[in-house]
Design an enzyme around this catalytic site. Structure first.
Site, PDB file in Angstrom:
ATOM      1  N   ASN A 152      -5.095  -0.710   8.097  1.00  0.00           N
ATOM      2  CA  ASN A 152      -3.880  -0.056   8.601  1.00  0.00           C
ATOM      3  C   ASN A 152      -4.199   0.544   9.966  1.00  0.00           C
ATOM      4  O   ASN A 152      -5.019   1.452  10.066  1.00  0.00           O
ATOM      5  CB  ASN A 152      -3.448   1.027   7.598  1.00  0.00           C
ATOM      6  CG  ASN A 152      -2.257   1.828   8.075  1.00  0.00           C
ATOM      7  OD1 ASN A 152      -1.620   1.473   9.067  1.00  0.00           O
ATOM      8  ND2 ASN A 152      -1.952   2.902   7.371  1.00  0.00           N
ATOM      9  N   CYS A 209      -2.217   4.575  12.604  1.00  0.00           N
ATOM     10  CA  CYS A 209      -2.510   6.017  12.528  1.00  0.00           C
ATOM     11  C   CYS A 209      -3.094   6.479  13.853  1.00  0.00           C
ATOM     12  O   CYS A 209      -3.625   5.681  14.616  1.00  0.00           O
ATOM     13  CB  CYS A 209      -3.436   6.333  11.358  1.00  0.00           C
ATOM     14  SG  CYS A 209      -4.463   4.997  10.811  1.00  0.00           S
ATOM     15  N   ILE A 230       3.733  11.099   3.990  1.00  0.00           N
ATOM     16  CA  ILE A 230       2.717  11.510   3.004  1.00  0.00           C
ATOM     17  C   ILE A 230       1.447  11.979   3.739  1.00  0.00           C
ATOM     18  O   ILE A 230       0.742  12.865   3.275  1.00  0.00           O
ATOM     19  CB  ILE A 230       2.378  10.327   2.054  1.00  0.00           C
ATOM     20  CG1 ILE A 230       3.640   9.808   1.340  1.00  0.00           C
ATOM     21  CG2 ILE A 230       1.301  10.718   1.046  1.00  0.00           C
ATOM     22  CD1 ILE A 230       4.314  10.751   0.396  1.00  0.00           C
ATOM     23  N   GLY A 233      12.224   0.449   2.977  1.00  0.00           N
ATOM     24  CA  GLY A 233      13.256   0.045   2.029  1.00  0.00           C
ATOM     25  C   GLY A 233      14.250  -0.928   2.651  1.00  0.00           C
ATOM     26  O   GLY A 233      14.083  -1.343   3.806  1.00  0.00           O
ATOM     27  N   LYS A 282      -2.769  -4.894   9.306  1.00  0.00           N
ATOM     28  CA  LYS A 282      -1.364  -4.537   9.082  1.00  0.00           C
ATOM     29  C   LYS A 282      -0.774  -3.917  10.339  1.00  0.00           C
ATOM     30  O   LYS A 282      -1.245  -2.872  10.808  1.00  0.00           O
ATOM     31  CB  LYS A 282      -1.272  -3.561   7.908  1.00  0.00           C
ATOM     32  CG  LYS A 282       0.144  -3.177   7.547  1.00  0.00           C
ATOM     33  CD  LYS A 282       0.167  -2.494   6.206  1.00  0.00           C
ATOM     34  CE  LYS A 282       1.546  -2.026   5.830  1.00  0.00           C
ATOM     35  NZ  LYS A 282       1.553  -1.406   4.503  1.00  0.00           N
ATOM     36  N   SER A 341       0.814  -1.218   0.000  1.00  0.00           N
ATOM     37  CA  SER A 341       0.000   0.000   0.000  1.00  0.00           C
ATOM     38  C   SER A 341       0.849   1.270   0.000  1.00  0.00           C
ATOM     39  O   SER A 341       1.862   1.367   0.703  1.00  0.00           O
ATOM     40  CB  SER A 341      -0.891  -0.005   1.237  1.00  0.00           C
ATOM     41  OG  SER A 341      -1.618   1.200   1.306  1.00  0.00           O
ATOM     42  N   GLY A 346       8.816  -5.523   4.119  1.00  0.00           N
ATOM     43  CA  GLY A 346       9.899  -4.707   4.678  1.00  0.00           C
ATOM     44  C   GLY A 346      11.194  -4.898   3.929  1.00  0.00           C
ATOM     45  O   GLY A 346      11.908  -5.887   4.144  1.00  0.00           O
ATOM     46  N   GLY A 360       7.315  -2.841  -1.299  1.00  0.00           N
ATOM     47  CA  GLY A 360       6.899  -1.434  -1.234  1.00  0.00           C
ATOM     48  C   GLY A 360       7.823  -0.512  -1.985  1.00  0.00           C
ATOM     49  O   GLY A 360       7.728  -0.330  -3.203  1.00  0.00           O
ATOM     50  N   ASN A 391       9.195   8.749   4.563  1.00  0.00           N
ATOM     51  CA  ASN A 391       8.051   9.482   4.024  1.00  0.00           C
ATOM     52  C   ASN A 391       7.110   9.903   5.130  1.00  0.00           C
ATOM     53  O   ASN A 391       7.002   9.248   6.168  1.00  0.00           O
ATOM     54  CB  ASN A 391       7.317   8.636   2.966  1.00  0.00           C
ATOM     55  CG  ASN A 391       6.217   7.775   3.557  1.00  0.00           C
ATOM     56  OD1 ASN A 391       5.087   8.217   3.773  1.00  0.00           O
ATOM     57  ND2 ASN A 391       6.557   6.523   3.864  1.00  0.00           N
TER      58      ASN A 391
HETATM   59  C1  LIG Z   1       5.414   6.556   0.111  1.00  0.00           C
HETATM   60  C2  LIG Z   1       4.804   5.494   0.994  1.00  0.00           C
HETATM   61  C3  LIG Z   1       3.444   5.543   1.283  1.00  0.00           C
HETATM   62  C4  LIG Z   1       2.865   4.560   2.099  1.00  0.00           C
HETATM   63  N1  LIG Z   1       1.510   4.599   2.347  1.00  0.00           N
HETATM   64  C5  LIG Z   1       0.928   3.597   3.068  1.00  0.00           C
HETATM   65  C6  LIG Z   1      -0.488   3.572   3.289  1.00  0.00           C
HETATM   66  O1  LIG Z   1      -1.244   4.432   2.804  1.00  0.00           O
HETATM   67  N2  LIG Z   1      -1.003   2.551   4.041  1.00  0.00           N
HETATM   68  C7  LIG Z   1      -0.213   1.569   4.573  1.00  0.00           C
HETATM   69  O2  LIG Z   1      -0.730   0.669   5.243  1.00  0.00           O
HETATM   70  N3  LIG Z   1       1.133   1.552   4.361  1.00  0.00           N
HETATM   71  C8  LIG Z   1       1.710   2.536   3.634  1.00  0.00           C
HETATM   72  N4  LIG Z   1       3.073   2.512   3.414  1.00  0.00           N
HETATM   73  C9  LIG Z   1       3.901   1.429   3.991  1.00  0.00           C
HETATM   74  C10 LIG Z   1       4.208   0.340   2.969  1.00  0.00           C
HETATM   75  O3  LIG Z   1       3.031  -0.272   2.494  1.00  0.00           O
HETATM   76  C11 LIG Z   1       5.147  -0.744   3.573  1.00  0.00           C
HETATM   77  O4  LIG Z   1       4.528  -1.319   4.701  1.00  0.00           O
HETATM   78  C12 LIG Z   1       6.498  -0.164   3.985  1.00  0.00           C
HETATM   79  O5  LIG Z   1       6.957   0.775   3.039  1.00  0.00           O
HETATM   80  C13 LIG Z   1       7.566  -1.247   4.180  1.00  0.00           C
HETATM   81  O6  LIG Z   1       7.835  -1.941   2.993  1.00  0.00           O
HETATM   82  P1  LIG Z   1       9.087  -1.593   2.019  1.00  0.00           P
HETATM   83  O7  LIG Z   1      10.296  -1.565   2.897  1.00  0.00           O
HETATM   84  O8  LIG Z   1       9.105  -2.690   0.992  1.00  0.00           O
HETATM   85  O9  LIG Z   1       8.795  -0.249   1.442  1.00  0.00           O
HETATM   86  C14 LIG Z   1       3.669   3.506   2.622  1.00  0.00           C
HETATM   87  C15 LIG Z   1       5.045   3.477   2.317  1.00  0.00           C
HETATM   88  C16 LIG Z   1       5.621   4.438   1.510  1.00  0.00           C
HETATM   89  C17 LIG Z   1       7.092   4.354   1.197  1.00  0.00           C
END
Ligand SMILES: Cc1cc2nc3c(=O)[nH]c(=O)nc-3n(C[C@H](O)[C@H](O)[C@H](O)COP(=O)(O)O)c2cc1C
Length: 305
Positions: A127, A130, A71, A218, A166, A21, A244, A266, A69
């Site tokens: 999620n 928050c 956002i 990341g 989540k 997401s 992750g 992600g 981030n």
């Molecule tokens: C730019 C950005 C926006 C995200 N927005 C959401 C979100 O709206 N809802 C959510 O549950 N997780 C959100 N995440 C978290 C990701 O879904 C994921 O759990 C997290 O980035 C870890 O995975 P990764 O290391 O592969 O990025 C966001 C992550 C990023 C980088």
């Protein structure tokens, strides 16, 4: 050709690679670059009852092996998702997991009820990282007793669609939260969301993120995520989806061997938009090479002695 199918509650995925997401928009942004129905599924940007503008810029910065981030859960809102996005998403044939959140328990229940009723939404991902307005700003996912109650209330309105909860990694011990989801009737857990982090611009001596802190994601977070996913797997019987820092087939294999039933990618979608499709193909080739007939034979095969 190995059998890559996995089950998340009542939902069967054609392979265990899902985009996470917030890193894959509403799927449509990526549909020109790849065949999005070839992914196990994609998670939508987090949806709320009302549209949200998100936080002020700057709200993204890079780190040596990932990003931060804040956002602020910007999204089009559930009405616009249903009217403008979902009809086009349905045409792609992709498997859709609707990620959602709310400001209050009632918001969460109403958002889930609306999304579960939509044709073309195959599962829900809640999620809980928050702030909870009802509880004075602490995270919804920060109190196991409350998480169990919230999961139970939301599950009641999900019809037969799987409810994935989540989890946030920003807790001392993730296990009570995993148990709370299982006891509340959740169908699966996804872990982890971002870790809290910050960066400073040394020239201006200002935070790189307007709100000072943001969510770190990341490759930097992979070892933390893997450990937390393993702890969840050891604690509950429901499926766990590992998230992750996944950037390669080996990363995905680590989560599967640790016991994750599926994985989400992600941040790396921003580097390589078709990474999920590539990882699914590489997983298939790996299983063939290793004589693994079904990917489920690989899941949870970690040797610790
Ligand atoms: C730019 C950005 C926006 C995200 N927005 C959401 C979100 O709206 N809802 C959510 O549950 N997780 C959100 N995440 C978290 C990701 O879904 C994921 O759990 C997290 O980035 C870890 O995975 P990764 O290391 O592969 O990025 C966001 C992550 C990023 C980088």
């Amino acid at each position: 050709m190995a059998d890559l199918r996995v089950r998340i509650g009542a939902l069967e995925l054609k392979n265990p690679v899902i985009s996470a997401s917030g890193t894959f928009g509403y799927g449509l942004e990526f549909a020109d670059m790849m065949d999005i129905k070839k992914m196990g599924a994609f998670c939508t940007k987090g949806l709320s009852l009302k549209p949200r503008a998100g936080n002020q810029m700057p709200r993204i910065c890079e780190t040596p092996c990932g990003m931060i981030n804040s956002i602020g859960l910007e999204n089009v809102g559930i009405d616009a998702f249903e009217a403008e996005k979902l009809p086009k998403i349905r045409q792609t044939g992709a498997t859709v997991i609707a990620n959602f959140f709310g400001d209050t328990e009632a918001d969460y229940v109403e958002a889930a009820r609306r999304l579960a009723a939509m044709e073309g939404v195959h599962a829900l991902e809640m999620n809980v990282s928050c702030p909870n307005v009802d509880k004075g700003g602490i995270e919804f996912g920060g109190d196991p007793a409350f998480l169990e109650k919230l999961t139970g209330a939301v599950k009641k309105v999900c019809d037969k669609k799987p409810l994935i909860v989540k989890l946030s990694p920003n807790v001392a011990d993730i296990r009570p939260f995993a148990l709370a989801v299982e006891n509340g009737g959740g169908d699966a857990i996804s872990a982890i969301n971002t870790l809290k982090g910050m960066g400073i611009d040394v020239k201006t001596r200002r935070p790189k993120i307007k709100r000072v802190f943001g969510g770190l994601s990341g490759p930097a977070i992979k070892p933390v995520a893997l450990k937390m996913v393993y702890e969840c797997v050891k604690t509950v019987k429901i499926p766990v989806i590992g998230i992750g820092g996944i950037a390669s087939l080996d990363d995905a294999l680590e989560f599967l061997i640790a016991g994750a039933s599926a994985v989400q990618v992600g941040t790396m979608n921003f580097v390589e938009p078709a990474i999920c499709q590539r990882l699914a193909e590489e997983l298939n080739a790996y299983c063939d090479r290793e004589n693994i007939a079904r990917v489920t034979d690989l899941i949870g095969t970690l040797q610790t002695d």
